[in-house]
Design an enzyme around this catalytic site. Sequence first.
Site, PDB file in Angstrom:
ATOM      1  N   ASP A 145       0.854  -1.202   0.000  1.00  0.00           N
ATOM      2  CA  ASP A 145       0.000   0.000   0.000  1.00  0.00           C
ATOM      3  C   ASP A 145       0.889   1.251   0.000  1.00  0.00           C
ATOM      4  O   ASP A 145       2.112   1.150   0.124  1.00  0.00           O
ATOM      5  CB  ASP A 145      -0.958  -0.018   1.219  1.00  0.00           C
ATOM      6  CG  ASP A 145      -0.228   0.036   2.564  1.00  0.00           C
ATOM      7  OD1 ASP A 145      -0.540  -0.776   3.449  1.00  0.00           O
ATOM      8  OD2 ASP A 145       0.665   0.897   2.742  1.00  0.00           O
ATOM      9  N   HIS A 148       8.268  -5.643  -1.545  1.00  0.00           N
ATOM     10  CA  HIS A 148       7.336  -6.562  -2.199  1.00  0.00           C
ATOM     11  C   HIS A 148       6.457  -5.866  -3.231  1.00  0.00           C
ATOM     12  O   HIS A 148       5.375  -6.336  -3.552  1.00  0.00           O
ATOM     13  CB  HIS A 148       6.463  -7.251  -1.132  1.00  0.00           C
ATOM     14  CG  HIS A 148       7.259  -8.122  -0.204  1.00  0.00           C
ATOM     15  ND1 HIS A 148       6.798  -8.500   1.047  1.00  0.00           N
ATOM     16  CD2 HIS A 148       8.487  -8.680  -0.325  1.00  0.00           C
ATOM     17  CE1 HIS A 148       7.708  -9.253   1.636  1.00  0.00           C
ATOM     18  NE2 HIS A 148       8.763  -9.367   0.829  1.00  0.00           N
ATOM     19  N   CYS A 195       5.627  -8.414 -21.154  1.00  0.00           N
ATOM     20  CA  CYS A 195       6.835  -7.662 -21.570  1.00  0.00           C
ATOM     21  C   CYS A 195       7.334  -6.700 -20.498  1.00  0.00           C
ATOM     22  O   CYS A 195       8.346  -6.029 -20.684  1.00  0.00           O
ATOM     23  CB  CYS A 195       6.527  -6.879 -22.858  1.00  0.00           C
ATOM     24  SG  CYS A 195       5.483  -5.407 -22.596  1.00  0.00           S
ATOM     25  N   CYS A 249      -1.839  -4.815 -22.229  1.00  0.00           N
ATOM     26  CA  CYS A 249      -0.676  -3.944 -22.420  1.00  0.00           C
ATOM     27  C   CYS A 249      -0.797  -3.126 -23.703  1.00  0.00           C
ATOM     28  O   CYS A 249      -1.125  -3.671 -24.757  1.00  0.00           O
ATOM     29  CB  CYS A 249       0.554  -4.846 -22.481  1.00  0.00           C
ATOM     30  SG  CYS A 249       2.082  -4.033 -22.945  1.00  0.00           S
ATOM     31  N   SER A 272       4.861 -10.506  10.961  1.00  0.00           N
ATOM     32  CA  SER A 272       4.938 -11.830  11.601  1.00  0.00           C
ATOM     33  C   SER A 272       6.328 -12.433  11.412  1.00  0.00           C
ATOM     34  O   SER A 272       6.617 -13.507  11.936  1.00  0.00           O
ATOM     35  CB  SER A 272       3.892 -12.761  10.978  1.00  0.00           C
ATOM     36  OG  SER A 272       4.115 -12.847   9.576  1.00  0.00           O
ATOM     37  N   ASN A 311       4.603  -5.341  18.246  1.00  0.00           N
ATOM     38  CA  ASN A 311       3.647  -6.321  17.741  1.00  0.00           C
ATOM     39  C   ASN A 311       2.802  -6.806  18.922  1.00  0.00           C
ATOM     40  O   ASN A 311       3.352  -7.068  19.990  1.00  0.00           O
ATOM     41  CB  ASN A 311       4.411  -7.509  17.126  1.00  0.00           C
ATOM     42  CG  ASN A 311       3.529  -8.364  16.250  1.00  0.00           C
ATOM     43  OD1 ASN A 311       2.399  -8.701  16.638  1.00  0.00           O
ATOM     44  ND2 ASN A 311       4.019  -8.719  15.065  1.00  0.00           N
TER      45      ASN A 311
HETATM   46  C1  BV8 Z   1      12.085 -15.214  -2.847  1.00  0.00           C
HETATM   47  C2  BV8 Z   1       3.278  -9.142  -2.077  1.00  0.00           C
HETATM   48  C3  BV8 Z   1      13.970 -15.914  -4.027  1.00  0.00           C
HETATM   49  C4  BV8 Z   1       2.095  -9.852  -2.599  1.00  0.00           C
HETATM   50  C5  BV8 Z   1       4.340 -10.695  -0.518  1.00  0.00           C
HETATM   51  C6  BV8 Z   1      10.561 -22.030   2.827  1.00  0.00           C
HETATM   52  C7  BV8 Z   1      11.344 -21.461   3.814  1.00  0.00           C
HETATM   53  C8  BV8 Z   1      11.791 -20.148   3.705  1.00  0.00           C
HETATM   54  C9  BV8 Z   1      11.443 -19.395   2.604  1.00  0.00           C
HETATM   55  C10 BV8 Z   1      10.658 -19.974   1.645  1.00  0.00           C
HETATM   56  C11 BV8 Z   1      10.226 -21.270   1.735  1.00  0.00           C
HETATM   57  N1  BV8 Z   1       9.471 -21.544   0.633  1.00  0.00           N
HETATM   58  C12 BV8 Z   1       9.420 -20.446  -0.144  1.00  0.00           C
HETATM   59  C13 BV8 Z   1      10.154 -19.508   0.461  1.00  0.00           C
HETATM   60  C14 BV8 Z   1      10.418 -18.183   0.004  1.00  0.00           C
HETATM   61  C15 BV8 Z   1       9.169 -17.335   0.227  1.00  0.00           C
HETATM   62  C16 BV8 Z   1       8.754 -17.313   1.676  1.00  0.00           C
HETATM   63  O1  BV8 Z   1       9.363 -16.630   2.478  1.00  0.00           O
HETATM   64  N2  BV8 Z   1       7.671 -18.048   2.013  1.00  0.00           N
HETATM   65  C17 BV8 Z   1       7.231 -18.057   3.397  1.00  0.00           C
HETATM   66  C18 BV8 Z   1       5.701 -17.967   3.466  1.00  0.00           C
HETATM   67  C19 BV8 Z   1       7.771 -19.296   4.062  1.00  0.00           C
HETATM   68  N3  BV8 Z   1       9.616 -16.028  -0.174  1.00  0.00           N
HETATM   69  C20 BV8 Z   1       9.528 -15.692  -1.466  1.00  0.00           C
HETATM   70  O2  BV8 Z   1       9.047 -16.393  -2.340  1.00  0.00           O
HETATM   71  C21 BV8 Z   1      10.129 -14.333  -1.802  1.00  0.00           C
HETATM   72  N4  BV8 Z   1      10.987 -14.482  -2.923  1.00  0.00           N
HETATM   73  O3  BV8 Z   1      12.379 -15.893  -1.901  1.00  0.00           O
HETATM   74  O4  BV8 Z   1      12.845 -15.105  -3.977  1.00  0.00           O
HETATM   75  C22 BV8 Z   1      13.498 -17.110  -4.766  1.00  0.00           C
HETATM   76  C23 BV8 Z   1      13.271 -16.972  -6.115  1.00  0.00           C
HETATM   77  C24 BV8 Z   1      12.851 -18.115  -6.812  1.00  0.00           C
HETATM   78  C25 BV8 Z   1      12.619 -19.312  -6.125  1.00  0.00           C
HETATM   79  C26 BV8 Z   1      12.811 -19.412  -4.745  1.00  0.00           C
HETATM   80  C27 BV8 Z   1      13.238 -18.294  -4.054  1.00  0.00           C
HETATM   81  C28 BV8 Z   1       9.036 -13.349  -2.179  1.00  0.00           C
HETATM   82  C29 BV8 Z   1       8.234 -13.020  -0.948  1.00  0.00           C
HETATM   83  C30 BV8 Z   1       7.281 -11.879  -1.273  1.00  0.00           C
HETATM   84  C31 BV8 Z   1       5.864 -12.419  -1.338  1.00  0.00           C
HETATM   85  N5  BV8 Z   1       4.952 -11.293  -1.503  1.00  0.00           N
HETATM   86  N6  BV8 Z   1       3.563  -9.622  -0.731  1.00  0.00           N
HETATM   87  C32 BV8 Z   1       0.832  -9.396  -1.949  1.00  0.00           C
HETATM   88  O5  BV8 Z   1       0.869  -8.539  -1.034  1.00  0.00           O
HETATM   89  O6  BV8 Z   1      -0.210  -9.908  -2.354  1.00  0.00           O
HETATM   90  S1  BV8 Z   1       4.575 -11.214   1.062  1.00  0.00           S
HETATM   91  C33 BV8 Z   1       3.290 -10.769   2.066  1.00  0.00           C
HETATM   92  O7  BV8 Z   1       3.669 -11.234   3.350  1.00  0.00           O
HETATM   93  C34 BV8 Z   1       3.063  -9.282   2.259  1.00  0.00           C
HETATM   94  O8  BV8 Z   1       3.997  -8.467   1.606  1.00  0.00           O
HETATM   95  C35 BV8 Z   1       3.255  -9.104   3.740  1.00  0.00           C
HETATM   96  O9  BV8 Z   1       3.684  -7.873   4.105  1.00  0.00           O
HETATM   97  C36 BV8 Z   1       4.292 -10.117   3.938  1.00  0.00           C
HETATM   98  C37 BV8 Z   1       4.699 -10.468   5.295  1.00  0.00           C
HETATM   99  O10 BV8 Z   1       3.540 -10.659   6.043  1.00  0.00           O
HETATM  100  P1  BV8 Z   1       3.329  -9.609   7.243  1.00  0.00           P
HETATM  101  O11 BV8 Z   1       3.496  -8.242   6.703  1.00  0.00           O
HETATM  102  O12 BV8 Z   1       4.194 -10.012   8.358  1.00  0.00           O
HETATM  103  O13 BV8 Z   1       1.807  -9.795   7.535  1.00  0.00           O
HETATM  104  P2  BV8 Z   1       1.176 -10.945   8.429  1.00  0.00           P
HETATM  105  O14 BV8 Z   1      -0.289 -10.903   8.179  1.00  0.00           O
HETATM  106  O15 BV8 Z   1       1.943 -12.216   8.235  1.00  0.00           O
HETATM  107  O16 BV8 Z   1       1.473 -10.466   9.927  1.00  0.00           O
HETATM  108  C38 BV8 Z   1       0.918  -9.277  10.410  1.00  0.00           C
HETATM  109  C39 BV8 Z   1       1.566  -9.035  11.753  1.00  0.00           C
HETATM  110  O17 BV8 Z   1       1.047  -7.811  12.257  1.00  0.00           O
HETATM  111  C40 BV8 Z   1       1.244 -10.104  12.777  1.00  0.00           C
HETATM  112  O18 BV8 Z   1       2.440 -10.471  13.445  1.00  0.00           O
HETATM  113  C41 BV8 Z   1       0.283  -9.415  13.745  1.00  0.00           C
HETATM  114  O19 BV8 Z   1       0.471  -9.855  15.075  1.00  0.00           O
HETATM  115  C42 BV8 Z   1       0.730  -7.988  13.619  1.00  0.00           C
HETATM  116  N7  BV8 Z   1      -0.309  -6.978  13.919  1.00  0.00           N
HETATM  117  C43 BV8 Z   1      -1.649  -7.079  13.767  1.00  0.00           C
HETATM  118  N8  BV8 Z   1      -2.223  -5.909  14.143  1.00  0.00           N
HETATM  119  C44 BV8 Z   1      -1.224  -5.076  14.527  1.00  0.00           C
HETATM  120  C45 BV8 Z   1      -0.002  -5.752  14.389  1.00  0.00           C
HETATM  121  N9  BV8 Z   1       1.175  -5.187  14.690  1.00  0.00           N
HETATM  122  C46 BV8 Z   1       1.153  -3.926  15.165  1.00  0.00           C
HETATM  123  N10 BV8 Z   1       0.027  -3.208  15.322  1.00  0.00           N
HETATM  124  C47 BV8 Z   1      -1.183  -3.750  15.025  1.00  0.00           C
HETATM  125  N11 BV8 Z   1      -2.304  -3.026  15.189  1.00  0.00           N
HETATM  126 ZN    ZN Z   2       3.408  -5.942 -22.843  1.00  0.00          ZN
END
Ligand code: BV8
Ligand code: ZN
Length: 253
Positions: A106, A121, A132, A157, A199, A223
Amino acid sequence: MSIAIPSELITALRGAKHVVFLTGAGVSAESGIATFRDAMTGLWERYSAEQLANADAFRRDRELVWGWYEWRRMQVMKAEPNAAHRAIAAIASKVPRVDVVTQNVDDLHERAGSDKVLHLHGRLNRPFCFACGHPHTLSAGIPNEPEGGRRLAPPQCERCGGYVRPGVVWFGEMLPKSQWDAAVEACEACDVLFSVGTSSLVQPAAGLPLLAARRRAMVVQVNPNPTSLDGIAQINLVGAAGVIMPALVDATW
Ligand code: BV8
Ligand code: ZN
């Protein structure tokens, strides 16, 4: 309810030359934006974010995925930055260097006044052609709730006719190199790193606080719930960012 801010954090902030804020979906929660792992609401309740936030889902059903992102973009356009975004923006005028490194797609940090925001992200408002890569300019105004509540045909596109995709980094995709490299440099150089509202599950972003801790920076987590960072953070402020962050500013300056 007054929040007790530890004196060692106040001292560290007053003397800090460089502070990094690593934020996640929790910093936008008090703006009414569902966090990434909260149960998906309403029309999307039978999907998980991980099911929809990847390229295969778009290849399989581009109208469902585009409809989901347009729904999210509509939510963001109707939302306002909250006190946490504003407090983070305010700290930039108190500390010589502040970097905001966000996982969020956002633009609420920017709308609260933060200027140098690193988006690890991607961004909802920067879609591009899936074929493309040509950037696509979205029409102004708030998108309508997708007809029938879910599916929406993505635009095509102007350069190659391919389908436009959301401007976000999907699971399995590389993070934008310039943003990632700048985030690593900032986390390795800072005096204090705040992890706010994440998280700490998604890699490689979740590894950034460790870089700061290794360089003896003070790592502070904000958090309401436990995360895997609890054992790394020197200070854990348990509560909502919208309450804690303004209290921190009031207690320090
Ligand atoms: C990559 C955009 C290299 C899209 C997002 C196994 C082990 C380790 C890693 C991996 C694995 N398998 C795959 C992977 C890699 C994977 C990954 O990490 N997976 C995880 C789930 C295990 N990562 C990737 O794929 C990344 N790329 O590694 O590239 C590569 C290349 C090729 C092949 C392999 C590897 C890309 C990751 C990016 C994904 N895109 N977002 C969209 O938004 O739709 S990630 C998505 O999660 C959002 O961006 C979000 O921000 C992000 C993290 O989540 P949080 O922000 O933490 O949100 P969440 O809901 O989880 O938590 C909210 C928190 O807020 C909570 O703790 C809650 O308590 C707290 N909260 C609530 N209210 C409040 C508060 N805190 C304060 N105040 C409040 N009021
Ligand atoms: Zn295009």
